[in-house]
Design a protein around this motif. Structure first.
Motif, short mmCIF file in Angstrom:
data_model
loop_
_atom_site.label_atom_id
_atom_site.label_comp_id
_atom_site.label_asym_id
_atom_site.label_seq_id
_atom_site.Cartn_x
_atom_site.Cartn_y
_atom_site.Cartn_z
N TRP A 33 -34.75 34.42 41.60
CA TRP A 33 -34.15 33.98 40.26
C TRP A 33 -34.22 34.77 39.14
CZ3 TRP A 33 -30.49 30.81 39.02
CH2 TRP A 33 -30.34 30.72 37.83
N GLY A 34 -33.28 35.43 38.59
CA GLY A 34 -33.29 36.37 37.42
C GLY A 34 -33.70 35.87 36.29
N LYS A 74 -25.15 26.48 28.53
CA LYS A 74 -25.84 27.39 29.47
C LYS A 74 -26.63 28.34 28.97
CE LYS A 74 -22.02 27.13 33.01
NZ LYS A 74 -21.15 27.85 33.81
N PHE A 75 -28.08 28.74 29.43
CA PHE A 75 -28.90 29.39 28.89
C PHE A 75 -29.42 30.36 29.84
CE2 PHE A 75 -33.09 30.40 27.20
CZ PHE A 75 -32.64 30.54 25.81
N LEU A 76 -29.44 31.75 29.33
CA LEU A 76 -29.86 32.74 30.20
C LEU A 76 -31.44 32.66 30.79
CD1 LEU A 76 -28.92 36.06 28.13
CD2 LEU A 76 -27.57 34.73 29.77
N GLY A 77 -31.47 32.81 32.02
CA GLY A 77 -32.56 32.66 32.64
C GLY A 77 -33.18 31.38 33.05
N GLY A 80 -30.89 35.38 34.34
CA GLY A 80 -31.33 36.03 33.10
C GLY A 80 -30.81 37.41 33.16
N CYS A 81 -31.24 38.00 31.98
CA CYS A 81 -30.53 39.45 31.71
C CYS A 81 -31.53 40.67 31.90
CB CYS A 81 -29.73 39.44 30.35
SG CYS A 81 -30.82 38.88 28.97
N MET A 82 -32.41 40.42 32.80
CA MET A 82 -33.48 41.63 32.82
C MET A 82 -32.73 42.48 33.92
SD MET A 82 -37.53 41.47 33.15
CE MET A 82 -37.61 40.59 31.57
N SER A 83 -31.93 43.16 33.62
CA SER A 83 -30.97 44.02 34.48
C SER A 83 -30.38 45.26 33.56
CB SER A 83 -29.92 43.31 35.20
OG SER A 83 -29.16 42.63 34.26
N GLU A 84 -30.09 46.20 34.28
CA GLU A 84 -29.62 47.41 33.60
C GLU A 84 -28.16 47.06 32.93
OE1 GLU A 84 -30.19 51.14 36.22
OE2 GLU A 84 -29.61 49.86 37.79
N THR A 85 -27.26 46.15 33.23
CA THR A 85 -26.32 45.81 32.66
C THR A 85 -26.05 44.27 32.71
OG1 THR A 85 -24.63 46.17 34.29
CG2 THR A 85 -25.10 48.21 32.97
#
Length: 342
Positions: free
Chosen positions: A59-60, A111-114, A121-126
């Motif tokens: 899970w991101g 909707k909530f990130l992560g 979630g948005c722990m990613s390069e883009t």
């Protein structure tokens, strides 16, 4: 591209995933530069859930983020490629009864990130996200400071929601992690003078004094805590989600005082001493993330960046993200706020 995901209890993996692209006209593609490790991320890391929100691996994670705009959809007007943005992680519908009552943080269709079952979630390069979640920040702010606007907005919202802002009020904050410290910063921004911080870890207790608390104690120093407010505290912010902190909050509040419940508990149920609650006529207010406070949090950071910079104690590369989570979960190396940087 690289993305950080929880792969099991107390396990973090760095995955090679397909890069997302803009599909809808209101979307923005962001090159993520910095993401904070939040206490809610640690709940998913340690326990695999927050209440009914249960992780399905992998899970991101990540929702405290900032970066540069790479591209925008045809209907996007507020940001353009090259802009530096902080990400407000709540995607709301704008049409339900909650949104229409100016309560986007409790949108019935949010909707909530992560958040498991909602959005990775948005722990990613883009990352691609609706325009409503992208807030421009001054170019002089570092990505780490821009990302810190998200936790600061929670502390600021908690302070505003308490509506107990007379300058002679006695205030106590239980827990000097990032959220407790952002509540402290918000109280100071509101010119509160009598702020006591209660924190079991010495390094965090001492750090709270460095950040402007009038006094700081460990929880077992309750007599000294009470001496700071002989009639009891007007408002207590519970920022750690612990049963023992909740019990102490009720003991030190004055009759008619207000308990602000900001922390996320590790369990689904906590108990209240109803004898104290009833006899003191204590008011309890839960705090759900933030509402209408994000831009103000950015302004606060822009006005005093050095103050907030010292709260960001640790920076990690993407490949060090496992160490970042382990250190935050274990309160290691005097960590306050840890950032994963791309």
């Amino acid at each position: 591209m690289k993305a950080v995901k929880i792969s099991g209890i107390r396990k973090i993996g760095v995955y090679d995933v397909a890069e997302s692209n803009i599909v809808k006209d209101d979307e923005v593609k962001v090159a993520i530069q910095s993401v904070g490790v939040c206490g809610s991320d640690i709940h998913y890391y340690n326990e695999g859930n927050i209440g009914s929100q249960v992780v399905e691996y992998p899970w991101g994670v990540g929702h405290e983020a900032a970066g540069r705009v790479l591209a925008v959809g045809s209907e996007v007007k507020d940001v353009k490629p090259g802009d530096k943005v902080a990400i407000e992680p709540t995607v709301y519908c704008g049409e339900c009864s909650e949104c229409l009552n100016d309560r986007r943080h409790t949108c019935l269709n949010q909707k909530f990130l992560g958040c498991p079952g909602q959005m990775e979630g948005c722990m990613s390069e883009t990352f691609v996200i609706p325009q409503i979640c992208c807030v421009k920040v001054p170019d002089h702010l570092s990505p780490q400071l821009a990302a810190f606007a998200e936790p600061l907005s929670i502390g600021l919202y908690a302070y505003k929601l308490s509506a107990m802002h007379q300058k002679d009020f006695k205030v106590a904050i239980l827990g000097a992690g990032p959220i407790g410290l952002t509540v402290l910063a918000s109280c100071l921004h509101g010119e509160q003078k009598h702020i006591t911080v209660i924190e079991p870890l010495d390094y965090r207790k001492n750090f709270a004094k460095e950040c402007g608390a009038a006094a700081s104690f460990t929880p077992d120093e309750e007599e000294e805590i009470k001496q700071q407010a002989s009639l009891g505290y007007d408002v207590v912010y519970e920022c750690c989600g612990k049963q023992e902190a909740l019990d102490q909050a009720l003991r030190i509040l004055k009759p008619g005082g207000k308990l602000m419940f900001v922390g996320i508990p590790e369990t689904q149920s906590l108990s209240y001493n109803m004898d104290l609650m009833r006899r003191k006529e204590i008011c309890v207010q839960n705090v759900r993330r933030q509402n209408n406070s994000f831009e103000e949090a950015i302004d606060m950071i822009a006005q005093n960046p050095d103050y907030y910079q010292k709260m960001i104690t640790h920076n990690y590369t993407v490949d060090e993200s496992g160490q970042a989570f382990e250190n935050v979960a274990g309160y290691r190396d005097n960590v306050i706020k840890a950032m994963v940087n791309f």
